[in-house]
Design a protein around this motif. Sequence first.
Motif, short mmCIF file in Angstrom:
data_model
loop_
_atom_site.label_atom_id
_atom_site.label_comp_id
_atom_site.label_asym_id
_atom_site.label_seq_id
_atom_site.Cartn_x
_atom_site.Cartn_y
_atom_site.Cartn_z
N GLY A 529 49.92 47.33 31.82
CA GLY A 529 50.09 46.33 30.79
C GLY A 529 51.41 45.58 30.96
N GLN A 530 52.33 46.18 31.67
CA GLN A 530 53.64 45.55 31.84
C GLN A 530 53.84 44.97 33.24
N TRP A 531 53.07 45.46 34.17
CA TRP A 531 53.20 44.97 35.55
C TRP A 531 51.84 45.15 36.22
N GLN A 532 51.39 44.10 36.87
CA GLN A 532 49.99 44.05 37.28
C GLN A 532 49.72 44.56 38.70
N TRP A 533 50.76 44.67 39.51
CA TRP A 533 50.51 44.80 40.95
C TRP A 533 51.12 46.05 41.55
N GLY A 534 50.43 46.61 42.51
CA GLY A 534 50.98 47.75 43.21
C GLY A 534 49.85 48.59 43.78
N VAL A 535 50.19 49.65 44.45
CA VAL A 535 49.19 50.45 45.14
C VAL A 535 49.22 51.90 44.69
N GLY A 536 50.36 52.54 44.81
CA GLY A 536 50.40 53.91 44.31
C GLY A 536 51.37 54.81 45.03
N ALA A 537 51.55 55.97 44.44
CA ALA A 537 52.51 56.95 44.95
C ALA A 537 51.83 57.86 45.96
N PHE A 538 52.08 57.59 47.23
CA PHE A 538 51.60 58.45 48.31
C PHE A 538 52.47 58.18 49.52
N ALA A 539 52.37 59.02 50.51
CA ALA A 539 53.07 58.78 51.79
C ALA A 539 54.57 58.52 51.62
N SER A 540 55.19 59.19 50.68
CA SER A 540 56.65 59.10 50.52
C SER A 540 57.13 57.66 50.59
N ARG A 541 56.51 56.79 49.76
CA ARG A 541 56.78 55.37 49.91
C ARG A 541 57.48 54.73 48.70
N GLY A 542 57.71 55.51 47.65
CA GLY A 542 58.25 54.94 46.42
C GLY A 542 59.62 54.32 46.61
N MET A 543 60.56 55.12 47.10
CA MET A 543 61.94 54.63 47.22
C MET A 543 61.99 53.46 48.18
#
Lengths: 782, 159, 291
Positions: A529-543
């Motif tokens: 509801g606050q941000w529409q785009w992205g993929v997800g938390a996997f493969a140590s990719r967040g940071m």
Amino acid sequence: MTESTISKSYKRNEDPRLLTGNGNYIDDIEIPGMLHVAIKRSDYAHAKINKIDTEEAKKMPGVVAVYTAEDLGDYWRPGPLQVPPPTVIKGSIFHARPLECIAKNKIRFSGEPVAVVVAESRYIAEDALDYIYLDIEPLEYVGDLEKSLDPGAPLIHEDLESNLSADVRQEVGSWEKAVAEADLVVKKRIVTKHVAGGAIENRGIVIQWDDSFKVLNVWATTQGPVPMRNSIAKYLGLMENQVRVMNPDIGGGFGPKIMSSQIDDVVIPWIAMKLKKPIKWVEDRRENFLGTTSERDQVHYAEIALKKDGTILGVKDEFYHNTGAYNPYGMTVPLNTQTHVISNYNIPNYFTRIIMVFTNQMVVTPVRGAGRSHGIFVMERLLDAAAKELGMDPIEIRRKNILPPESMPFRTGVIGQDFVESVLDSGDYPGALEKTLEAIEYEKFKKEIQPKLRAEGKHKGIGVIMFTEGTAVGPYEGAKVMVGVTGKVNVVCAYSNQGQGHYTTFAQVAANQLGVDIKDIEVVIGDTGQWQWGVGAFASRGMTLVGTAIHNAAVKVREKALNLASKILETPKEELELADGVVRIADLPEKFISLGELAMRANPTRGTVEEGMEPGLEAASYYGPPHGATGYGCLGLILDVDPETAKVKIERLVIADDCGTNINPMIVDGQIHGGLQMGIGEAFYENLVYDDYGQLVTASFMDYLFPQATDMPAKFEIKHIVTPSPLNPLGIKGIGEAGAICVPACFMQALEDAFEGMDLDITDSFMSPGKLYHYVQKAKGA
Amino acid sequence: MTQKVKVAITVNGTLYEREVEPRLLLSDFIRHDLGLKGTHVGCEHGLCGSCTVLIDGLSSRSCTLFAVMVDGSDIKTVESLGTMEKMHPIQEAFQEKHALQCGFCTPGFLMTTVEFLEGNPNPTAEEAREAIDGNFCRCTGYENIVEAVQLAAKKMAAD
Amino acid sequence: MKPAPFDYYAPTSVEEALDKLTELGYSGKVLAGGQSLIPAMNFRMARPTALVDLNKVKELSYIKPTADGGLAIGTMTRDSVVEEDIMVNERYPILVKTIKHIAHKQIRNRGTFGGAIAHADPAAQLPAAALLLDANFKILSKAGERWVKATDFFIGPFMTVLEPEEMLAEVVLPPMPANTGASYQQVSRQKGGYAQAAVISTVTMDGSGKVKEARVALFSVGESALLASKPNQVLAGQVPTAEAIEEVAAYVAKNECDPGTDIHGTEEYRRNLVHVLVRRALTDAVQQAKK
């Protein structure tokens, strides 16, 4: 310029909330009038469904509704493929059989949902499960990876010719040529075992259909809020902005919470809309073992071709990969295996083939270390076997073949989970090896300590292995940074946080550009509801991915703030600085304007604006790397084995790791610790075991051994190497999975070393004392 | 048909009188009947320790007790410790040592630590490790929790 | 994982409890600490029709010295109370050591001494300790009391001589003879977890370097806790040489236990463990006795 907030061990912003019982996890969400769900799961692993009788269950007091696949009518359909097949790899075969959210005509694994009960309480819902009767015809169970392809093996998906799920071959150079030139070819059958994600919080979902605003509110433990939002919208025929997926606090993810298009996010939203009532489903531990995805099950036929001096000429690895009853997550796991067999070494000729098979077991999707642990295990075991044949020290053979720093970036020629060529982007691989050897005092142990112990009848062994950690893969992530009128900063993304510390590290990245206290940065994660785009938390990719997007967005906001302040303060931008929540003239610090004031002025409510003006101290940015960043490291272990009982104690553990820039070194170490715990579990405690009929024998913590405090070494000795990745401005590589990748290979090397002189020849990634005993007996010739 | 039993249970100093089904687990009573959500449920078979509370001062799993069994008891949950503004020294130590990541298992560790430090105000690392052995954590590898327990002991001695 | 419904009774006296047990007969079950029963109920593997909760029967919780220097332990005494009791620590240090191996503190704070014995889990510590220490059980019913020796009490996995209307009320431990050493040996996958094999042993010396009595109890390696007979047959009246102990250990592993193969270990491995652990336990107990 103000002090950098990067590479500092800030205490975590989120901790006071979590420590005082103020966390808000999925089961903490209560909505008045909320109903509760229990899922009837199959006790059979493979069966034809004739009829499911729910009449008696429906009549029970407190039961609101009971649904089977029949009751879903046209809504029932197999879920989308969550990860597409690797069509980019020429000649690849992939038979897509996405998950059936609830079994219709056939049951394909024990634990598969067959009916859903909605009731006034979870207690009543569970009572009703006993009154749902299944009329089924049991079919023969398929559980053995290799036998699953035998002619005449029962078919799990009858519309296919066999249980083959996929066949993917990749070759770099020529394995044939390597064999032709080799002095020695060593062959091994190597097995990796099935483990669970084992988050302490199980999965869950709460759904509320707001019939007046036509909005579906979804709180879910998903690691991928945006894909879940999209998939729910598509199923229900809603626009994306009619579905709001929100992450509450999540009690650990470790991979399996990425999987969507399951009963919870497909069937329960439909029921909630139908009943117009809020509904909660929180998985219990038994369901988590039976129904939630897991992985690590592979059988490798691996060969290594070498020269007499130990130089690797080539590797061939054909392996069976168990995908379970369906393959909704594509080939992420086995593709990771293909790229990680390369480990730290120069392998001029490499042939690799995935034979992915369907079995009557729960679906396989990534678990921390996904596919990588297996590849490293294969390569490092091959090297140990080769060293033994050549009479070389295991360290020497590694030194001989390790990629030098000047070979970076090293193009492997192998396509990975992100469908592009895997590139080892940066690092000092030999440096990690030498650092570990020095810290664990390898020479001293081998030359002085071990012979003495051996003379006393003691069996201590040392192991040292290398590993890579493919991280931070694409496609992309995005974030928005906004300065509020109070001067506090909002960072918003639709990633997902399961304990990685993003509320702090993301704040550090934004603070570094904006000169505000990290406590004044509110990070919102996982709210579509606050941000529409992205993929997800996997493969140590967040940071790496979200962190870079935040960095880029914060740079833009900084520019915006400076430009506006420059006008207001009538001072050139170059003479201004951002610090302590204000923009001030560097040489005249008493002349300043606060960020909050600037934010107010950046959103004028009367008058006119310049053309092209964008309001607010706000900016969004996206980041997608050309390929993943690869971390790497070296693990050393000293194990003490009681030769009579085969009990093993970890006496020392040293790990050298390079994840590029450490945004928060304390959190980096925490990630390494947690990964190591899972790695130790994988090598020595955890194992999902199915019996001959496909029943999961280890469906509780009584049988599935969860690593405890006293199972760990007294200290995780960590040595850092920092080679910033050239792929992103902050130089980050992921760190989430390092520890979960490296342990089994090292463990087995150390066990073999503890019984040096006997040929234990361990080719299995899981070693209980009970198994080790038999290895020793066999080696003794007993 | 459903039998209900009266119970009077003191939780964090407040006496709660309720009518409950005999089969209601203490963990569900605390979380859903009383709305004290800090106590978490991870396995419901007495292994993971997330639901650990103190019953008459003794650490216990609340998922393997029926609420009716502790009628008349005095229970303490994580909410009895500090607040976000003023944390208990054990909570401070957990933050300083990065002894939590997802935070789900943490309340169980905190309550175990409260009991442990009462009996052993100056533990060795080995003793601290053994004390937390009955609580599962998937995130931290336990090392920082061991250190936090020792740091908490120091903080409490200094108070 | 929520338990099925049941009828619930919470008597406050032994008399009331016995009335209720008699009334319920086979449909009644005693609820003591609940640390084994409730997990099984949460999995719905156990579905008792009615539970008689003894947690309010305060008179069943005590530790009292007996006239002969032993101890009497009330059935509802929590494991951790026994573990920390001064008299138990003085008179039966081996019992304290044994209790410390029962799961973890949180379980011992609720689990009861008598409950664990009546539950008769073949993998549990306390039935074996009762055999080792030659405990005597006071069993009550409305008809009165009867006494049963530990050696006559356990009849199979989770099976005892208790009738549905009876309750185990008290465990009496005879005094530990002078010059007795004891040892606890266990191999489990994890601390606090189920043993793959476990041995508790006492050795009483006669003052002239010879064994007066050697007792070896085993658990997790048969259908119930076991008391091996060979050790005393071989060692009594003898100097406990390493050879004699080895002979006994080998014999017990081969003939006096019945471990099965499970996911953690084969029968062969577990018999090997019994062999090693009996040897270690006897050797250690002899050493302790000599101190």
